[in-house]
Design a protein around this motif. Structure first.
Motif, mmCIF file in Angstrom:
data_model
loop_
_atom_site.group_PDB
_atom_site.id
_atom_site.type_symbol
_atom_site.label_atom_id
_atom_site.label_comp_id
_atom_site.label_asym_id
_atom_site.label_seq_id
_atom_site.Cartn_x
_atom_site.Cartn_y
_atom_site.Cartn_z
ATOM 1 N N UNK A 5 -11.911 -2.045 7.858
ATOM 2 C CA UNK A 5 -10.635 -2.301 8.521
ATOM 3 C C UNK A 5 -10.615 -1.622 9.892
ATOM 4 N N UNK A 6 -9.594 -1.925 10.657
ATOM 5 C CA UNK A 6 -9.414 -1.278 11.951
ATOM 6 C C UNK A 6 -9.198 0.213 11.754
ATOM 7 N N UNK A 7 -9.525 0.980 12.803
ATOM 8 C CA UNK A 7 -9.316 2.426 12.760
ATOM 9 C C UNK A 7 -7.840 2.741 12.547
ATOM 10 N N UNK A 8 -7.567 3.794 11.804
ATOM 11 C CA UNK A 8 -6.195 4.259 11.639
ATOM 12 C C UNK A 8 -5.732 4.831 12.973
ATOM 13 N N UNK A 9 -4.436 4.833 13.228
ATOM 14 C CA UNK A 9 -3.941 5.298 14.529
ATOM 15 C C UNK A 9 -4.273 6.768 14.791
ATOM 16 N N UNK A 10 -4.665 7.051 16.033
ATOM 17 C CA UNK A 10 -4.944 8.431 16.439
ATOM 18 C C UNK A 10 -3.654 9.247 16.440
ATOM 19 N N UNK A 11 -3.775 10.512 16.114
ATOM 20 C CA UNK A 11 -2.641 11.417 16.185
ATOM 21 C C UNK A 11 -1.663 11.314 15.029
ATOM 22 N N UNK A 12 -1.961 10.464 14.061
ATOM 23 C CA UNK A 12 -1.085 10.318 12.894
ATOM 24 C C UNK A 12 -1.799 10.956 11.712
ATOM 25 N N UNK A 13 -1.141 11.895 11.018
ATOM 26 C CA UNK A 13 -1.789 12.512 9.852
ATOM 27 C C UNK A 13 -2.219 11.443 8.846
ATOM 28 N N UNK A 14 -3.344 11.693 8.179
ATOM 29 C CA UNK A 14 -3.911 10.728 7.241
ATOM 30 C C UNK A 14 -2.884 10.287 6.192
ATOM 31 N N UNK A 15 -2.162 11.243 5.618
ATOM 32 C CA UNK A 15 -1.190 10.904 4.574
ATOM 33 C C UNK A 15 -0.143 9.932 5.101
ATOM 34 N N UNK A 16 0.311 10.158 6.336
ATOM 35 C CA UNK A 16 1.319 9.284 6.931
ATOM 36 C C UNK A 16 0.731 7.902 7.224
ATOM 37 N N UNK A 17 -0.483 7.864 7.760
ATOM 38 C CA UNK A 17 -1.139 6.577 8.059
ATOM 39 C C UNK A 17 -1.335 5.771 6.782
ATOM 40 N N UNK A 18 -1.806 6.423 5.717
ATOM 41 C CA UNK A 18 -1.987 5.715 4.444
ATOM 42 C C UNK A 18 -0.644 5.255 3.881
ATOM 43 N N UNK A 19 0.396 6.044 4.110
ATOM 44 C CA UNK A 19 1.722 5.686 3.620
ATOM 45 C C UNK A 19 2.282 4.427 4.245
ATOM 46 N N UNK A 20 1.716 4.005 5.354
ATOM 47 C CA UNK A 20 2.165 2.788 6.044
ATOM 48 C C UNK A 20 1.402 1.540 5.607
ATOM 49 N N UNK A 21 0.414 1.706 4.732
ATOM 50 C CA UNK A 21 -0.451 0.591 4.331
ATOM 51 C C UNK A 21 -0.017 0.042 2.979
ATOM 52 N N UNK A 22 0.026 -1.272 2.886
ATOM 53 C CA UNK A 22 0.216 -1.949 1.610
ATOM 54 C C UNK A 22 -0.693 -3.170 1.641
ATOM 55 N N UNK A 23 -1.679 -3.188 0.763
ATOM 56 C CA UNK A 23 -2.689 -4.236 0.762
ATOM 57 C C UNK A 23 -2.142 -5.528 0.159
ATOM 58 N N UNK A 24 -2.605 -6.683 0.651
ATOM 59 C CA UNK A 24 -2.197 -7.963 0.048
ATOM 60 C C UNK A 24 -2.821 -8.131 -1.332
ATOM 61 N N UNK A 25 -2.278 -9.034 -2.106
ATOM 62 C CA UNK A 25 -2.727 -9.252 -3.491
ATOM 63 C C UNK A 25 -4.211 -9.588 -3.613
ATOM 64 N N UNK A 26 -4.799 -10.284 -2.647
ATOM 65 C CA UNK A 26 -6.201 -10.673 -2.725
ATOM 66 C C UNK A 26 -7.175 -9.512 -2.635
ATOM 67 N N UNK A 27 -6.670 -8.340 -2.292
ATOM 68 C CA UNK A 27 -7.508 -7.141 -2.191
ATOM 69 C C UNK A 27 -7.506 -6.453 -3.555
ATOM 70 N N UNK A 28 -8.696 -6.303 -4.140
ATOM 71 C CA UNK A 28 -8.820 -5.708 -5.474
ATOM 72 C C UNK A 28 -8.697 -4.188 -5.441
ATOM 73 N N UNK A 29 -8.997 -3.598 -4.282
ATOM 74 C CA UNK A 29 -8.952 -2.147 -4.160
ATOM 75 C C UNK A 29 -9.210 -1.731 -2.735
ATOM 76 N N UNK A 30 -9.347 -0.431 -2.544
ATOM 77 C CA UNK A 30 -9.610 0.094 -1.206
ATOM 78 C C UNK A 30 -10.452 1.355 -1.320
ATOM 79 N N UNK A 31 -11.076 1.693 -0.200
ATOM 80 C CA UNK A 31 -11.923 2.888 -0.159
ATOM 81 C C UNK A 31 -11.804 3.538 1.205
ATOM 82 N N UNK A 32 -12.064 4.825 1.229
ATOM 83 C CA UNK A 32 -11.980 5.608 2.452
ATOM 84 C C UNK A 32 -13.225 6.480 2.542
ATOM 85 N N UNK A 33 -13.816 6.535 3.725
ATOM 86 C CA UNK A 33 -14.967 7.402 3.999
ATOM 87 C C UNK A 33 -14.528 8.355 5.094
ATOM 88 N N UNK A 34 -14.656 9.653 4.836
ATOM 89 C CA UNK A 34 -14.265 10.619 5.859
ATOM 90 C C UNK A 34 -15.051 11.895 5.739
#
Length: 173
Positions: A62-91
């Motif tokens: 996916x596109x990069x998460x916004x700079x300057x936004x804490x990870x928890x807040x950035x993730x809190x803004x995401x809601x995946x569509x039904x066709x997505x079975x899951x998600x992963x994060x590498x950091x």
């Protein structure tokens, strides 16, 4: 469906090939069969005839998460569509040796006097609640020393589960 372990370990190997000091990576995990059905040209591009396992997952960066936004807040803004079975994060993070405390990116390591370890974490979650994590330490940078397990990074998998609108079950005492 639960090929989350394979998807996470594949992402960990891919991250290792890219080397250290990489930006955070966010991935949608989609069923490979559905992806190839929706995008047949992609099969040729990836060199895939058909998945050998009907539960095989393909990570889609996916596109990069916004700079300057804490990870928890950035993730809190995401809601995946039904066709997505899951998600992963590498950091990558610096952790204080002997603890689960991560250091703030602006913290002065010299003045803290604490010994740190650089780690790469890969965490993945599926809508069915399956989760898996992998962790590689820079000081032990080999595939044979990658730690992995379902409950290795519970705070991160819980945060990812919320992006899939999975209700977290309270722990039983």
């Amino acid at each position: 469906m639960s090929n989350i372990r394979e998807a996470v370990m594949d992402l960990e190997r891919h991250a290792a090939e890219q080397g250290w000091d990489q930006p955070l990576g966010l991935y949608a995990l989609v069923p490979t069969a559905e992806l190839l059905s929706a995008e047949p040209a992609l099969a040729d591009l990836l060199g895939i005839d058909s998945p050998s396992d009907p539960d095989e997952l393909t990570p889609v960066e996916q596109e990069q998460l916004p700079d300057g936004v804490p990870l928890e807040e950035a993730l809190g803004r995401i809601l995946w569509p039904e066709g997505v079975a899951g998600c992963a994060l590498v950091m990558e993070r610096l952790v204080v040796k002997g603890s689960d405390e991560t250091l703030a990116s602006d913290e002065d390591l010299e003045s803290s006097g604490r010994e740190t370890e650089e780690i790469r974490m890969v965490a993945g979650v599926l809508r069915d609640g399956s989760r898996h994590c992998a962790m590689r330490m820079r000081s032990h940078d080999s595939e044979s020393e990658v730690l992995n397990g379902a409950d290795l990074i519970p705070a991160l998998t819980s945060a990812l589960a919320l992006t899939l609108d999975i209700e977290e079950k309270p722990e039983q005492d």
